[in-house]
Design an enzyme around this catalytic site. Structure first.
Site, PDB file in Angstrom:
ATOM      1  N   GLU A  87       0.809  -1.223   0.000  1.00 48.71           N
ATOM      2  CA  GLU A  87       0.000   0.000   0.000  1.00 48.71           C
ATOM      3  C   GLU A  87       0.843   1.274   0.000  1.00 48.71           C
ATOM      4  O   GLU A  87       0.549   2.226  -0.705  1.00 48.71           O
ATOM      5  CB  GLU A  87      -0.955   0.032   1.200  1.00 48.71           C
ATOM      6  CG  GLU A  87      -2.175  -0.884   1.063  1.00 48.71           C
ATOM      7  CD  GLU A  87      -1.902  -2.301   1.515  1.00 48.71           C
ATOM      8  OE1 GLU A  87      -0.761  -2.595   1.944  1.00 48.71           O
ATOM      9  OE2 GLU A  87      -2.828  -3.140   1.451  1.00 48.71           O
ATOM     10  N   HIS A  90      -9.004  -5.054  11.233  1.00 49.07           N
ATOM     11  CA  HIS A  90      -9.658  -4.960   9.924  1.00 49.07           C
ATOM     12  C   HIS A  90     -10.985  -4.222   9.966  1.00 49.07           C
ATOM     13  O   HIS A  90     -11.756  -4.287   9.024  1.00 49.07           O
ATOM     14  CB  HIS A  90      -9.900  -6.364   9.351  1.00 49.07           C
ATOM     15  CG  HIS A  90      -8.674  -7.025   8.811  1.00 49.07           C
ATOM     16  ND1 HIS A  90      -7.541  -7.182   9.550  1.00 49.07           N
ATOM     17  CD2 HIS A  90      -8.410  -7.561   7.597  1.00 49.07           C
ATOM     18  CE1 HIS A  90      -6.626  -7.807   8.825  1.00 49.07           C
ATOM     19  NE2 HIS A  90      -7.118  -8.035   7.638  1.00 49.07           N
TER      20      HIS A  90
END
Lengths: 331, 387
Positions: free
Chosen positions: A65, A134
């Site tokens: 990322e 998450h």
């Protein structure tokens, strides 16, 4: 607006239509992220886009990322208009430096020379028993940074119109989708439309209590409002659509009429859009308020895994209803 | 690392094997540029002591040959991005010392209107994409610049270019940045996507106060790291501008032809501290003196003296750069502080709430710039037709 040809599509289709239409319109727009191309998107948002636009414009990245977000920002400085998909906004934290330190500050640091016309998008908020790491709702954390815009649609129609505006925007836009909304169906016209930033939608008109809500929380608030009708409580629900810019005028107008305000924001309470709205209402509607602004957030703890704990952790119908009743002195 | 120093002892000043000779005028111009950077940095140090420059200030003294030699090997259209020790790159890329110094002084005439400071030198007309303060963060950006030039050449303008990318990005970092994850992610992406970028590690041996041997595996041969990312790794003597130029010229041409990234271990030495507050206790005076004997300005001067440069010529250049920097300081001091109304400018392109849109700095003419920032030029109408 001419008579629209309506059809019902899913939230994910609405986002894809927006991206595809803008990619047809502007060759500088491209999509990049993990599994967006050959896999057709981890959540099938980009399904079919590789076939239409090819691998030069729909680009699979490794799980990296920080690297690909930074790369896309560099490309945006040159004038491309990348759409960066984070499979989840939770994963954007490892790209915090590029997305918070580079994209929103580049125009300022360069004295107006280099902007960043870029869209970061992905799932935000709890997906369902995904556990602490998450289940991020990044709106509180990220909306603190000036130089970026933040969009949080609650339905397919808004998702499409706001995404098209996001892609055409010359400033960096953080676009927060929700895994829980991707399969939501809604009416979306065939014809092209855009929804400007900073204009809240009255999701439901009412007279007793203003509920200011963001993203998926709007839908839960709507359910609550239907229930509260049975108690003769009439709720007005504002779907804010964007967090930056925040449509303060709509909030103020509504609260001045109802005199009561409840904010529903799925991020943590401390330093959040919810606290920002509360501060705004207390400042601008001080003399109109019948009660202090009540706030419903995720519990101030890491997101738990156990189903029952997660349900209690998230803003839910019961907690919202309690807040409305309390703000109306009905509890 | 002091290869150039030793190779210059005893009059070994011919171009290294197989290199053609650089025209005298060009070489003299490089000497002038390097001396300009040196003078600029010395005056910055002074101005910092006088509190005319605030914040952090990292000077480039000792590494001048790197910016001058590498940038000379590029074309003006090739993008460049670097880290926080960026004054040298800005000047070598053609930024006026006036605007550069005014930025140091936090004045409105600075390249970034006084909003960027020492670590954030930007120059759109010269394709300099910053000056970046966070160690290593500029490498993903640089890889992105290369991605964009390739995309523009091969996707947007495929018909004009025959689908062939023809620009090269230079992305500079220090050896201290080599251990940042984002650098490795970016190198992986550059290798994976065949991006035309040269990642130049200005290896001065120290990441702030930590020597490369204390912080980096394979510190004696960092070019080996390139192999893991499927790219060529090359070592260049960054203390010798002529050698730097020729070696870089070869690499730039190669990348232009192949669109494959290359990693460069650019051997150099920072003569001063990491920043102005660094007493350099982590290295010996002997080591510094050894490298100072290989001063890149002295090396080039010696090379040019063999080709007829006289002491008078040198003094003339010294007078010239002193005058240039002196007048840059005067210019900077006469430039006003940014008006407080600038506080809310350049936050967003769009005007909304307290934000007043954005405009170019004085250096670029100062016009309002709603969306003119694009290095990429397309004819697409970008106006949003809001319903």
């Amino acid at each position: 607006m001419s008579i629209a040809t309506m059809r019902e599509i899913e939230f994910r289709d609405a986002v894809r239509e927006a991206m595809s239409e803008e990619m047809r319109r502007d060759i500088r727009v491209m999509l990049i992220g993990e599994e967006v191309a050959q896999y057709n998107g981890a959540y099938k948002v980009s399904r079919g886009m590789l076939d239409e636009f090819g691998p030069r414009r729909v680009i699979d990245t490794p799980i990296s990322e920080s690297g690909f977000a930074g790369m896309a920002i560099g490309a945006a400085m040159m004038g491309l208009r990348p759409i960066v998909e984070f499979m989840s906004w939770s994963f954007s934290l490892v790209a915090a430096d590029p997305i918070l330190n580079n994209a929103p500050k580049m125009l300022y640091m360069s004295g107006g020379q280099f902007g960043c016309p870029i869209v970061f998008r992905g799932n935000d908020g709890a997906g369902g028993q995904l556990g602490s790491t998450h289940s991020w709702s990044v709106e509180g954390l990220f909306s603190n940074v000036p130089g970026m815009k933040m969009v949080i649609p609650s339905n397919p129609y808004d998702a499409k119109g706001l995404m098209k505006t996001a892609i055409r925007d010359d400033d960096p836009v953080f676009f927060l989708e929700s895994e829980r909304l991707l399969s939501m169906r809604g009416e979306v016209p065939e014809e092209e439309y855009l929804i400007p930033f900073g204009q809240a939608r009255i999701a439901r008109a009412g007279t007793d209590c203003t509920i200011v809500a963001f993203g998926r929380m709007v839908n839960i608030a709507l359910e609550v409002a239907t229930e509260l009708e049975k108690e003769n409580i009439s709720c007005e629900i504002l779907d804010m659509r964007t967090i930056r810019p925040l449509d303060a005028a709509s909030i103020i107008r509504s609260v001045k009429r109802t005199g009561v305000c409840v904010v529903v924001d799925q991020s943590w309470s401390f330093g959040s859009p919810g606290s920002e709205v509360a501060a705004l209402v207390h400042r601008e509607c001080f003399d109109d308020l019948d009660n202090y602004v009540h706030r419903v957030h995720s519990a101030d703890v890491p997101a738990p895994y156990a189903h029952n704990l997660e349900q209690e952790y998230l803003p839910n119908a019961r907690r919202i209803a309690e807040a409305v009743r309390s703000s109306l002195y009905r509890s | 690392m002091s290869k150039s120093a030793s190779s210059n002892a005893g009059g070994q000043v011919r171009p290294k094997s197989g290199r053609p000779e650089v025209p005298m005028a060009t070489a003299k111009n490089w000497l002038r540029e390097m001396m300009l950077i040196r003078e600029f940095e010395l005056r910055c140090m002074q101005a910092y002591q006088d509190k005319k420059i605030g914040g952090f200030c990292h000077v480039y003294i000792g590494q001048e040959a790197v910016a001058v030699g590498t940038i000379a090997a590029t074309e003006a259209r090739d993008p460049i991005v670097t880290a926080y020790r960026d004054h040298g790159h800005a000047l070598a890329r053609g930024m006026s010392p006036n605007h550069c110094m005014a930025e140091m002084f936090g004045r409105v005439g600075g390249c970034a209107k006084g909003k960027g400071g020492s670590m954030h030198m930007f120059d759109r007309d010269n394709n300099l994409f910053g000056g970046h303060g966070i160690v290593g963060a500029q490498i993903p950006l640089g890889v992105g610049l290369a991605f964009a030039t390739k995309y523009e050449d091969e996707v947007i303008n495929a018909q004009k270019t025959g689908g062939k990318s023809n620009r090269v990005t230079l992305a500079f970092l220090g050896d201290g940045a080599l251990n940042q994850g984002s650098v490795h992610e970016a190198m992986n992406l550059a290798g994976l996507f065949d991006l035309p970028v040269i990642i130049i590690c200005e290896n001065n041996g120290y990441s702030m106060g930590t020597s490369i041997t204390r912080g980096t595996t394979m510190g004696h041969q960092i070019s080996a790291k390139a192999e893991a990312y499927g790219m060529e790794g090359v070592e260049i003597d960054g203390m010798d501008v002529i050698e730097t130029y020729w070696a870089m010229k070869e690499l730039v041409e190669k990348v232009r032809a192949t669109s494959r990234p290359i990693f460069v271990d650019m051997r150099c030495y920072r003569f001063k501290g990491h920043s102005m507050s660094d007493p350099r206790k982590y290295r010996t005076r002997e080591e510094e003196e050894r490298y100072e004997q290989g001063d890149p300005i002295g090396v080039l001067k010696a090379q040019l003296e063999l080709r007829g440069l006289t002491e008078d010529d040198h003094k003339e250049i010294q007078r010239e750069v002193r005058a240039t920097v002196k007048s840059a300081i005067d210019w900077a001091e006469q430039s006003p502080f940014p008006p407080t109304s600038d506080l809310y400018r350049d936050v967003y392109r769009e005007k909304w709430g307290p934000y007043t849109g954005s405009s170019d700095p004085e250096m670029l003419g100062g016009a309002e710039n709603d969306c003119k920032f694009n290095a990429i030029d397309t004819t697409i109408d970008r106006k949003a037709d809001l319903l």
